[in-house]
Design a protein around this motif. Structure first.
Motif, mmCIF file in Angstrom:
data_model
loop_
_atom_site.group_PDB
_atom_site.id
_atom_site.type_symbol
_atom_site.label_atom_id
_atom_site.label_comp_id
_atom_site.label_asym_id
_atom_site.label_seq_id
_atom_site.Cartn_x
_atom_site.Cartn_y
_atom_site.Cartn_z
ATOM 1 N N GLU A 153 9.577 40.449 30.559
ATOM 2 C CA GLU A 153 10.494 41.451 30.433
ATOM 3 C C GLU A 153 10.354 41.621 29.051
ATOM 4 O O GLU A 153 12.088 41.947 28.271
ATOM 5 C CB GLU A 153 11.661 41.241 30.901
ATOM 6 C CG GLU A 153 12.143 40.811 32.815
ATOM 7 C CD GLU A 153 13.568 40.749 33.356
ATOM 8 O OE1 GLU A 153 14.571 41.584 33.478
ATOM 9 O OE2 GLU A 153 14.397 39.703 32.995
ATOM 10 N N ARG A 154 9.986 40.515 28.283
ATOM 11 C CA ARG A 154 10.280 40.950 26.897
ATOM 12 C C ARG A 154 8.508 40.759 25.590
ATOM 13 O O ARG A 154 9.090 40.922 24.481
ATOM 14 C CB ARG A 154 10.680 40.274 26.159
ATOM 15 C CG ARG A 154 10.446 38.533 26.211
ATOM 16 C CD ARG A 154 11.221 37.903 27.544
ATOM 17 N NE ARG A 154 11.331 36.324 26.763
ATOM 18 C CZ ARG A 154 10.590 35.922 27.730
ATOM 19 N NH1 ARG A 154 10.684 35.317 28.969
ATOM 20 N NH2 ARG A 154 11.170 34.303 27.486
ATOM 21 N N THR A 428 10.003 45.267 20.879
ATOM 22 C CA THR A 428 11.776 45.537 20.229
ATOM 23 C C THR A 428 12.670 45.068 20.371
ATOM 24 O O THR A 428 12.868 45.589 21.926
ATOM 25 C CB THR A 428 11.692 46.627 19.025
ATOM 26 O OG1 THR A 428 11.651 47.841 20.462
ATOM 27 C CG2 THR A 428 9.971 47.049 18.406
ATOM 28 N N GLU A 429 14.168 45.403 20.220
ATOM 29 C CA GLU A 429 15.469 45.160 20.761
ATOM 30 C C GLU A 429 15.098 46.222 21.356
ATOM 31 O O GLU A 429 15.920 46.300 23.140
ATOM 32 C CB GLU A 429 16.207 44.746 19.721
ATOM 33 C CG GLU A 429 17.890 44.495 19.925
ATOM 34 C CD GLU A 429 18.111 43.806 19.293
ATOM 35 O OE1 GLU A 429 20.090 44.411 19.880
ATOM 36 O OE2 GLU A 429 18.214 43.513 18.473
ATOM 37 N N GLU A 430 15.073 47.525 21.176
ATOM 38 C CA GLU A 430 15.473 48.592 21.592
ATOM 39 C C GLU A 430 14.689 48.835 22.625
ATOM 40 O O GLU A 430 15.081 49.036 24.040
ATOM 41 C CB GLU A 430 14.920 49.579 20.624
ATOM 42 C CG GLU A 430 15.917 51.729 21.550
ATOM 43 C CD GLU A 430 15.063 52.215 20.149
ATOM 44 O OE1 GLU A 430 15.833 53.496 20.755
ATOM 45 O OE2 GLU A 430 14.724 52.001 19.368
ATOM 46 N N GLU A 431 13.202 48.637 22.448
ATOM 47 C CA GLU A 431 12.538 48.626 24.226
ATOM 48 C C GLU A 431 12.664 47.505 24.984
ATOM 49 O O GLU A 431 12.826 48.172 26.415
ATOM 50 C CB GLU A 431 11.185 48.041 23.181
ATOM 51 C CG GLU A 431 10.681 49.606 23.087
ATOM 52 C CD GLU A 431 8.887 49.328 22.118
ATOM 53 O OE1 GLU A 431 8.533 49.773 21.786
ATOM 54 O OE2 GLU A 431 8.623 48.280 22.153
ATOM 55 N N GLU A 432 13.698 46.743 24.786
ATOM 56 C CA GLU A 432 14.297 45.688 25.842
ATOM 57 C C GLU A 432 15.371 45.857 26.303
ATOM 58 O O GLU A 432 14.880 45.840 27.412
ATOM 59 C CB GLU A 432 13.927 44.147 25.210
ATOM 60 C CG GLU A 432 14.334 42.977 25.699
ATOM 61 C CD GLU A 432 14.394 41.699 25.409
ATOM 62 O OE1 GLU A 432 15.679 41.004 25.808
ATOM 63 O OE2 GLU A 432 14.122 41.845 24.510
ATOM 64 N N ASP A 437 9.105 49.192 32.091
ATOM 65 C CA ASP A 437 8.976 50.475 32.837
ATOM 66 C C ASP A 437 9.225 52.053 31.671
ATOM 67 O O ASP A 437 8.024 51.999 32.027
ATOM 68 C CB ASP A 437 9.849 50.600 33.779
ATOM 69 C CG ASP A 437 9.927 49.597 35.072
ATOM 70 O OD1 ASP A 437 8.971 48.871 35.298
ATOM 71 O OD2 ASP A 437 10.242 49.906 35.920
ATOM 72 N N ILE A 438 9.782 51.855 31.491
ATOM 73 C CA ILE A 438 9.824 53.433 29.828
ATOM 74 C C ILE A 438 9.412 53.169 29.455
ATOM 75 O O ILE A 438 9.114 53.946 28.401
ATOM 76 C CB ILE A 438 11.311 53.180 29.992
ATOM 77 C CG1 ILE A 438 11.485 55.053 30.156
ATOM 78 C CG2 ILE A 438 12.114 52.787 29.571
ATOM 79 C CD1 ILE A 438 10.916 56.106 30.973
ATOM 80 N N SER A 439 9.564 51.689 28.424
ATOM 81 C CA SER A 439 9.100 51.732 26.992
ATOM 82 C C SER A 439 7.294 51.774 27.067
ATOM 83 O O SER A 439 6.644 51.869 25.844
ATOM 84 C CB SER A 439 9.454 50.520 26.076
ATOM 85 O OG SER A 439 9.931 48.977 26.604
ATOM 86 N N GLU A 440 7.366 51.005 27.933
ATOM 87 C CA GLU A 440 5.430 50.399 28.150
ATOM 88 C C GLU A 440 5.156 51.927 28.429
ATOM 89 O O GLU A 440 3.335 51.797 28.250
ATOM 90 C CB GLU A 440 5.178 49.620 28.539
ATOM 91 C CG GLU A 440 5.670 47.960 27.829
ATOM 92 C CD GLU A 440 5.087 47.955 26.616
ATOM 93 O OE1 GLU A 440 3.866 48.333 26.218
ATOM 94 O OE2 GLU A 440 5.161 47.110 25.646
ATOM 95 N N HIS A 441 5.139 52.284 29.852
ATOM 96 C CA HIS A 441 4.693 52.909 30.693
ATOM 97 C C HIS A 441 4.836 54.023 30.831
ATOM 98 O O HIS A 441 5.496 55.564 31.164
ATOM 99 C CB HIS A 441 4.930 52.522 31.715
ATOM 100 C CG HIS A 441 4.547 50.820 32.191
ATOM 101 N ND1 HIS A 441 2.882 50.621 31.837
ATOM 102 C CD2 HIS A 441 4.688 49.766 32.542
ATOM 103 C CE1 HIS A 441 3.136 49.286 31.498
ATOM 104 N NE2 HIS A 441 3.990 48.262 31.550
ATOM 105 N N GLY A 442 6.127 55.163 30.320
ATOM 106 C CA GLY A 442 7.159 56.055 30.077
ATOM 107 C C GLY A 442 7.564 56.865 31.511
ATOM 108 O O GLY A 442 8.278 57.456 31.469
#
Length: 461
Positions: A153-154, A428-432, A437-442
C-alpha cells in the motif's frame, strides 16, 4: 480408494515426465520405477507449492484496501516472474551449486539435467534435476512473496522489482546454500526440513526492514501515536487465501521428502496438519481474551504462523510436540503482532510476526523436541534437549537463526537504503491517497465500485 487414486496419479505423472525410452520392450526395471515415482511425486509437490501463490494473492489482496487490491494481487504474478528468471540465471547456482561454505560457484544459467555434476548437494536423491530446480524455485518464490507483504500500500512498484531481483540473487540463495546447499550451517547439522528459517525467516526479515524504511501508511497512527485499524477490503478473500496456503503446504512440507517410498511424507503431513489446527485455535482464543471478541484475521494468521513454525520441525518431532509448536506459534504470533503495532510498526499482513517470529520459534523448536529416531530417519543433526541430546542442537538452531536474521537484515537495509537515497522507495502522498491501482497501473482492480466511491465523495453542486 484414496491410496489407489494416489498411485494412479503418480503413475500418470511418471509417464508424462520420465522419458519413454526408460520403459523399453523388456519393461521398466525397479530402479527406473523408483526414479520415475520419486520424480512424479516431487513434480506434484512443486505444483502444490507453485499454487500457493494463488493463496498469497487472495490473502494479501483481501488484507488491503480496495484501491490497492489489483496492485497487490498483480505483484504475485510479478513475484513468480522475477523468482523464475533470477533463480534460473544465478540463484540456483549460488544456492545449490558446488562452492564454498557461503555460496555456490557453479551451475549458473541452469541448462538442464546434464549439469548434475555442478549440484553435488542435491545428489542425495535420484529425482531428475529439472524437477529439483522447479521445486526449489517455487520455494524461492514463496520467500519473495512474503517480502511484498511488508511493502503493501505504499511502496513503488519499481522498488519492488529491483529489490525482488536483488533478493532472489544475493539474499535468498545464500541462506539456502548455508542450510541446504552444503554451507556452514549444513556442516554443523542445522535442522530445517522445509524452510522455517531458509524460506520464511529470510522473507520476513527483508519484509520488516522494508516496513521500517517505508514508515507507516497514512492514517495508520493517530496524533497520540496509537494504531488505527485499517481493515482489509475482503475478509472472504483472506479466508480463501489461507485455505489455499494450508492446502499448498502439503506440497511444501511432505514434498520435501522427494519420494513417496516408505510413506514418511505421510508422517510429515500429519505433524503439519496438527500444528496448523492448533495454531488457528490458539490465536482465536488469544484474540477472544484480548479483544473480548473472536477475531477471524487473528485465527487465519495463527494457522499460517503454526504452518511456518512446523515447516522446519515437521520431520523431527512427534505429533504431541507438533501440537505444542503450533499452539505456541499461534498464540505468540497474535501477541507479538499487537505489541509490534503498538510500538509503531505498520505491517499490513503481519508478515514479520507470522513468518519471522514463528519462523524463529520453529527453528528453535527442533533443538528442544527433535527425537533420536526421527533424527536418524532424516539423517541431519542430533536429538533435542528434551530427548537427551543436550544443548548442542539447540545451540546450532539458535546460531542459524541469528546468522540468518543478521545477514538478511544488513543486506536488505543496504539495498533499500541506497534505493531510498537515489530515487525514493515510497509513492507520493497524493498517489497513496488515490491508491496504487490507479497511480501505478492506471486502472482500479474494482473499477465500478471505485467509480461509485469517487462519485459519492465528490462535492455536490
Amino acid at each position: 480408494m484414496k491410496r489407489k487414486w494416489l498411485c494412479f496419479v503418480l503413475a500418470m505423472l511418471t509417464l508424462t515426465i520420465y522419458p519413454v525410452s526408460a520403459f523399453a520392450a523388456d519393461g521398466p526395471t525397479a530402479p527406473d520405477l523408483q526414479i520415475g515415482l520419486d520424480t512424479a511425486f516431487t513434480y506434484l509437490a512443486f505444483i502444490l507449492v507453485f499454487f500457493m501463490q494463488a493463496g498469497f494473492a487472495m490473502l494479501e489482496a483481501g488484507s488491503v484496501r480496495m484501491k490497492n487490491a489489483g496492485h497487490v494481487a498483480g505483484k504475485t504474478v510479478l513475484t513468480l516472474a522475477i523468482a523464475s528468471i533470477c533463480f534460473w540465471a544465478l540463484g540456483f547456482g549460488l544456492g545449490f551449486g558446488n562452492g564454498n561454505d557461503f555460496f555456490g560457484t557453479t551451475g549458473f544459467g541452469y541448462g538442464g539435467d546434464s549439469m548434475a555434476s555442478s549440484f553435488e548437494s542435491l545428489a542425495f536423491s535420484d529425482v531428475t534435476l529439472n524437477v529439483k530446480f522447479l521445486f526449489q524455485m517455487a520455494f524461492a518464490a514463496v520467500s519473495l512473496a512474503i517480502v511484498s507483504g511488508g511493502m503493501a500500500e505504499r511502496a513503488k512498484l519499481s522498488v519492488y522489482i529491483i529489490f525482488g531481483i536483488l533478493f532472489s540473487i544475493f539474499i535468498y540463495p545464500v541462506v539456502a546454500h548455508w542450510v541446504w546447499g552444503g554451507g556452514w550451517l549444513a556442516t554443523m547439522g542445522m535442522q530445517d526440513y522445509a524452510g522455517s528459517t531458509v524460506v520464511h525467516l529470510t522473507g520476513a526479515t527483508a519484509a520488516v526492514v522494508a516496513t521500517i524504511l517505508l514508515k507507516p501508511r497514512l492514517g495508520k497512527f493517530n496524533k497520540e501515536g496509537k494504531p488505527v485499524i485499517i481493515p482489509g477490503h475482503n475478509q472472504v478473500f483472506t479466508v480463501l487465501g489461507v485455505i489455499i496456503l494450508w492446502f499448498g503446504w502439503f506440497g511444501f512440507n511432505p514434498g520435501s521428502a522427494l519420494s513417496p517410498m516408505g510413506g514418511f511424507f505421510g508422517y510429515v503431513a500429519l505433524t503439519t496438519n496438527i500444528a496448523a489446527a492448533a495454531g488457528g485455535l490458539a490465536a482465536l482464543v488469544a484474540s477472544w481474551l484480548y479483544f473480548g471478541k473472536s477475531d477471524i484475521p487473528a485465527m487465519l494468521n495463527g494457522v499460517l504462523a503454526a504452518l511456518v513454525a512446523i515447516t522446519g520441525a515437521c520431520a523431527f518431532v512427534e505429533p504431541w510436540a507438533a501440537f505444542v509448536i503450533g499452539l505456541v506459534a499461534g498464540a505468540f504470533t497474535f501477541m507479538t503482532s499487537q505489541w509490534l503495532e503498538r510500538a509503531g510498526l505498520d505491517d499490513p499482513i503481519y508478515a514479520f510476526s507470522v513468518h519471522g517470529i514463528a519462523g524463529m520459534w520453529g527453528a528453535v523448536s527442533t533443538g528442544l523436541f527433535a527425537t533420536p529416531e526421527l533424527v536418524d530417519t532424516v539423517g541431519i543433526g542430533k536429538a533435542g534437549l528434551f530427548y537427551g541430546g543436550g544443548v548442542h542442537q539447540l545451540g546450532v538452531q539458535v546460531l542459524g537463526v541469528i546468522g540468518t536474521f543478521a545477514f538478511v537484515a544488513i543486506l536488505s537495509f543496504i539495498f533499500l537504503y541506497i534505493m531510498k537515497l537515489v530515487s525514493g522507495i515510497r509513492v507520493t502522498e497524493e498517489e497513496e491517497l488515490m491508491g496504487l491501482d490507479i497511480s501505478e497501473h492506471g486502472t482500479y482492480g474494482y473499477p465500478e465500485q471505485m467509480k461509485l466511491i469517487s462519485e459519492s465523495e465528490s462535492p455536490k453542486k
